[in-house]
Design a protein around this motif. Structure first.
Motif, PDB file in Angstrom:
ATOM      1  N   GLY A  21       0.830  -1.245   0.009  1.00 19.16           N
ATOM      2  CA  GLY A  21       0.104  -0.023   0.052  1.00 19.16           C
ATOM      3  C   GLY A  21       0.732   1.283  -0.033  1.00 19.16           C
ATOM      4  O   GLY A  21       0.256   2.429   0.213  1.00 19.16           O
ATOM      5  N   LYS A  22       2.148   1.323  -0.192  1.00 17.66           N
ATOM      6  CA  LYS A  22       3.110   2.355  -0.046  1.00 17.66           C
ATOM      7  C   LYS A  22       3.748   2.555  -1.253  1.00 17.66           C
ATOM      8  O   LYS A  22       4.201   3.746  -1.802  1.00 17.66           O
ATOM      9  CB  LYS A  22       4.148   2.105   1.178  1.00 17.66           C
ATOM     10  CG  LYS A  22       3.638   1.912   2.480  1.00 17.66           C
ATOM     11  CD  LYS A  22       4.791   1.824   3.448  1.00 17.66           C
ATOM     12  CE  LYS A  22       4.248   1.602   4.815  1.00 17.66           C
ATOM     13  NZ  LYS A  22       5.472   1.335   5.864  1.00 17.66           N
ATOM     14  N   TYR A  23       4.015   1.499  -2.301  1.00 18.86           N
ATOM     15  CA  TYR A  23       4.958   1.771  -3.357  1.00 18.86           C
ATOM     16  C   TYR A  23       3.911   1.223  -4.548  1.00 18.86           C
ATOM     17  O   TYR A  23       3.034   0.293  -4.656  1.00 18.86           O
ATOM     18  CB  TYR A  23       6.138   0.774  -3.293  1.00 18.86           C
ATOM     19  CG  TYR A  23       6.916   1.295  -1.825  1.00 18.86           C
ATOM     20  CD1 TYR A  23       7.794   2.375  -2.007  1.00 18.86           C
ATOM     21  CD2 TYR A  23       6.674   0.445  -0.930  1.00 18.86           C
ATOM     22  CE1 TYR A  23       8.550   2.618  -1.046  1.00 18.86           C
ATOM     23  CE2 TYR A  23       7.613   0.617   0.285  1.00 18.86           C
ATOM     24  CZ  TYR A  23       8.439   1.781   0.404  1.00 18.86           C
ATOM     25  OH  TYR A  23       9.225   1.936   1.391  1.00 18.86           O
ATOM     26  N   MET A  24       4.305   1.822  -5.610  1.00 19.54           N
ATOM     27  CA  MET A  24       4.177   1.172  -6.943  1.00 19.54           C
ATOM     28  C   MET A  24       5.387   0.454  -7.540  1.00 19.54           C
ATOM     29  O   MET A  24       6.293   1.013  -7.730  1.00 19.54           O
ATOM     30  CB  MET A  24       3.626   2.287  -7.931  1.00 19.54           C
ATOM     31  CG  MET A  24       2.147   2.978  -7.589  1.00 19.54           C
ATOM     32  SD  MET A  24       0.856   1.477  -7.636  1.00 19.54           S
ATOM     33  CE  MET A  24       0.862   1.180  -9.473  1.00 19.54           C
ATOM     34  N   THR A  50       8.353   2.961  -6.830  1.00 26.11           N
ATOM     35  CA  THR A  50       8.131   4.541  -6.546  1.00 26.11           C
ATOM     36  C   THR A  50       7.283   4.729  -5.237  1.00 26.11           C
ATOM     37  O   THR A  50       6.000   3.883  -5.150  1.00 26.11           O
ATOM     38  CB  THR A  50       7.593   5.325  -7.600  1.00 26.11           C
ATOM     39  OG1 THR A  50       6.417   4.842  -8.172  1.00 26.11           O
ATOM     40  CG2 THR A  50       8.654   5.712  -8.754  1.00 26.11           C
ATOM     41  N   LYS A  51       7.225   5.484  -4.481  1.00 22.06           N
ATOM     42  CA  LYS A  51       6.486   5.835  -3.434  1.00 22.06           C
ATOM     43  C   LYS A  51       5.235   6.392  -3.923  1.00 22.06           C
ATOM     44  O   LYS A  51       5.332   7.520  -4.195  1.00 22.06           O
ATOM     45  CB  LYS A  51       7.299   6.723  -2.263  1.00 22.06           C
ATOM     46  CG  LYS A  51       8.504   6.081  -1.705  1.00 22.06           C
ATOM     47  CD  LYS A  51       8.899   6.779  -0.341  1.00 22.06           C
ATOM     48  CE  LYS A  51       9.488   8.128  -0.523  1.00 22.06           C
ATOM     49  NZ  LYS A  51       9.967   8.556   0.756  1.00 22.06           N
ATOM     50  N   ARG A  92      11.420  11.316   4.302  1.00 17.28           N
ATOM     51  CA  ARG A  92      11.415  12.741   3.540  1.00 17.28           C
ATOM     52  C   ARG A  92      12.061  12.661   2.265  1.00 17.28           C
ATOM     53  O   ARG A  92      11.686  13.457   1.512  1.00 17.28           O
ATOM     54  CB  ARG A  92      11.765  13.878   4.491  1.00 17.28           C
ATOM     55  CG  ARG A  92      10.977  14.046   5.758  1.00 17.28           C
ATOM     56  CD  ARG A  92      11.501  15.112   6.531  1.00 17.28           C
ATOM     57  NE  ARG A  92      11.359  16.252   5.761  1.00 17.28           N
ATOM     58  CZ  ARG A  92      10.068  17.048   5.814  1.00 17.28           C
ATOM     59  NH1 ARG A  92       9.086  16.722   6.753  1.00 17.28           N
ATOM     60  NH2 ARG A  92       9.902  18.211   5.350  1.00 17.28           N
ATOM     61  N   GLN A  93      13.013  11.684   1.993  1.00 15.61           N
ATOM     62  CA  GLN A  93      13.740  11.584   0.670  1.00 15.61           C
ATOM     63  C   GLN A  93      12.711  11.150  -0.542  1.00 15.61           C
ATOM     64  O   GLN A  93      11.886  10.465  -0.072  1.00 15.61           O
ATOM     65  CB  GLN A  93      14.807  10.779   1.031  1.00 15.61           C
ATOM     66  CG  GLN A  93      15.775  11.353   1.865  1.00 15.61           C
ATOM     67  CD  GLN A  93      16.658  12.697   1.539  1.00 15.61           C
ATOM     68  OE1 GLN A  93      16.475  13.062   0.239  1.00 15.61           O
ATOM     69  NE2 GLN A  93      17.446  13.176   2.366  1.00 15.61           N
ATOM     70  N   LYS A  94      13.168  11.688  -1.838  1.00 14.94           N
ATOM     71  CA  LYS A  94      12.424  11.344  -2.823  1.00 14.94           C
ATOM     72  C   LYS A  94      13.328  10.518  -3.578  1.00 14.94           C
ATOM     73  O   LYS A  94      14.406  11.060  -4.074  1.00 14.94           O
ATOM     74  CB  LYS A  94      11.873  12.520  -3.572  1.00 14.94           C
ATOM     75  CG  LYS A  94      10.966  13.523  -2.645  1.00 14.94           C
ATOM     76  CD  LYS A  94      10.349  14.711  -3.360  1.00 14.94           C
ATOM     77  CE  LYS A  94       9.291  15.737  -2.654  1.00 14.94           C
ATOM     78  NZ  LYS A  94      10.037  15.784  -1.263  1.00 14.94           N
TER      79      LYS A  94
END
Length: 341
Positions: free
Chosen positions: A15-18, A33-34, A84-86
């Motif tokens: 439920g957090k990532y694709m 990806t988040k 917090r990192q992208k």
């Protein structure tokens, strides 16, 4: 290379990532990806409301086929320590570990499985197939990033032999701005000599392209060399040949912040377990001294931001946590350099 690409599947993870699974020339890659930061229907696109300066770093992580069931633990740990990192995580599988990640041929450390020296082929696949595909998909899905130099956002990482490969690739190519070498196999025959002779900072003759006029579609890649020559000629009377000629550039202005970021330091993360050098294997027992020596060399390079982190335990203790700490450190260094800290 015969670039054969297909998408196998796309799914949600916890439920957090694709996660999108693709195959490129027979190699399986997982693009993660988040979901909280990216559109569900465009997992390679930009975050809502974000400008181009906040575009995520792209982490390329070499994993073994044996990791296929467990590698997703690493981004879970990474999320815990760097929420917090992208970033976009691209985990690419190796079917033959000793072949794909060895920079040159060498005898087996144990058993009969010699190192086949296929690292050059793997690096070529990364730079000529995987990375251009990732960049193209990003640019095609969001025009805001059409003028961004993505080379400032490519990070290569790996564990054990894949960590050695990542460090070697950093010295070989001006493609990555950092490397994670977690519990790296720096005991590898010939590495000490190689590491001593080669620099891991940007090459002196590097001439990054900052303008959209040098951004090419995949079909136009063969024209890059001629375009660069034309740009140099048009700037021949300019004191700074790397600056854009306003008459030639179709951007309103060059992105000076992006340009400065491109010129900053590379980042290298080394780690080792405190019991790894206590092995009875004579060849592998050299890993402690080799890693310390490499860390000292990197520390003396003013163009490199580096660290050697010691972990408790042997080589096989908490590999995914160690990788997560490495990527988290790299992401923080990139963030600080981008912000001019």
């Amino acid at each position: 290379m015969n670039n054969q690409f297909r998408t196998d599947t796309s799914k949600k993870i916890n439920g957090k990532y694709m996660e999108e699974i693709i195959r490129i020339s027979g190699r399986t890659c997982h693009i993660l990806t988040k979901e909280s930061e990216f559109r569900q229907d465009d997992n390679m696109g930009a975050a809502h409301g974000e400008n181009k300066q906040s575009f995520p770093v792209i982490l390329y992580w070499g994993i073994g086929a044996h990791d296929a069931e467990h590698w997703r633990e690493m981004p879970e740990y990474l999320e815990q320590i760097a929420p917090r990192q992208k970033y976009i995580l691209v985990a690419y599988e190796s079917e033959n570990w000793n072949l794909d990640f060895s920079p040159w041929e060498a005898p087996a450390a144990f058993g009969k499985d010699n190192f086949g020296g296929g690292g050059e082929k793997t690096l070529l696949w990364l730079t000529e197939e995987l990375i251009p595909l990732i960049e193209k998909r990003i640019r095609d899905k969001n025009r805001d990033f059409s003028d961004i130099q993505l080379s400032s956002r490519h990070i290569l990482g790996g564990y054990s032999l894949a960590g050695l490969f990542s460090l070697w690739a950093l010295a070989e190519k001006d493609v990555f701005s950092g490397a994670v070498c977690a519990s790296g196999s720096l005991w590898f025959p010939g590495w000490t000599e190689y590491g001593t002779r080669h620099s891991f900072s940007w090459k002196d003759d590097r001439e990054p392209d900052y303008c959209k006029i040098n951004e090419k579609k995949e079909s136009d890649r063969k024209k890059d060399t001629q375009e660069k020559d034309d740009l140099k000629e048009s700037n021949s009377g300019n004191n700074d040949p790397k600056e854009c000629d306003p008459k030639e550039c179709d951007l309103k202005e060059c992105d000076s912040k992006e340009k400065d970021f491109e010129k900053r330091k590379r980042a290298v993360y080394l780690s080792l377990g405190d019991r790894e050098e206590k092995t009875k294997n004579f060849m592998m027992a050299r890993v402690g001294d080799a890693t310390r020596r490499q860390a000292e060399q990197l520390a003396q390079d003013s163009e490199i931001q580096s660290i050697l982190e010691w972990n408790s335990g042997g080589h096989f203790k908490e590999p995914y946590q160690r990788m997560a700490r490495g990527f988290a450190w790299i992401l923080e260094q990139i963030s600080q350099m981008r912000d001019g800290q």
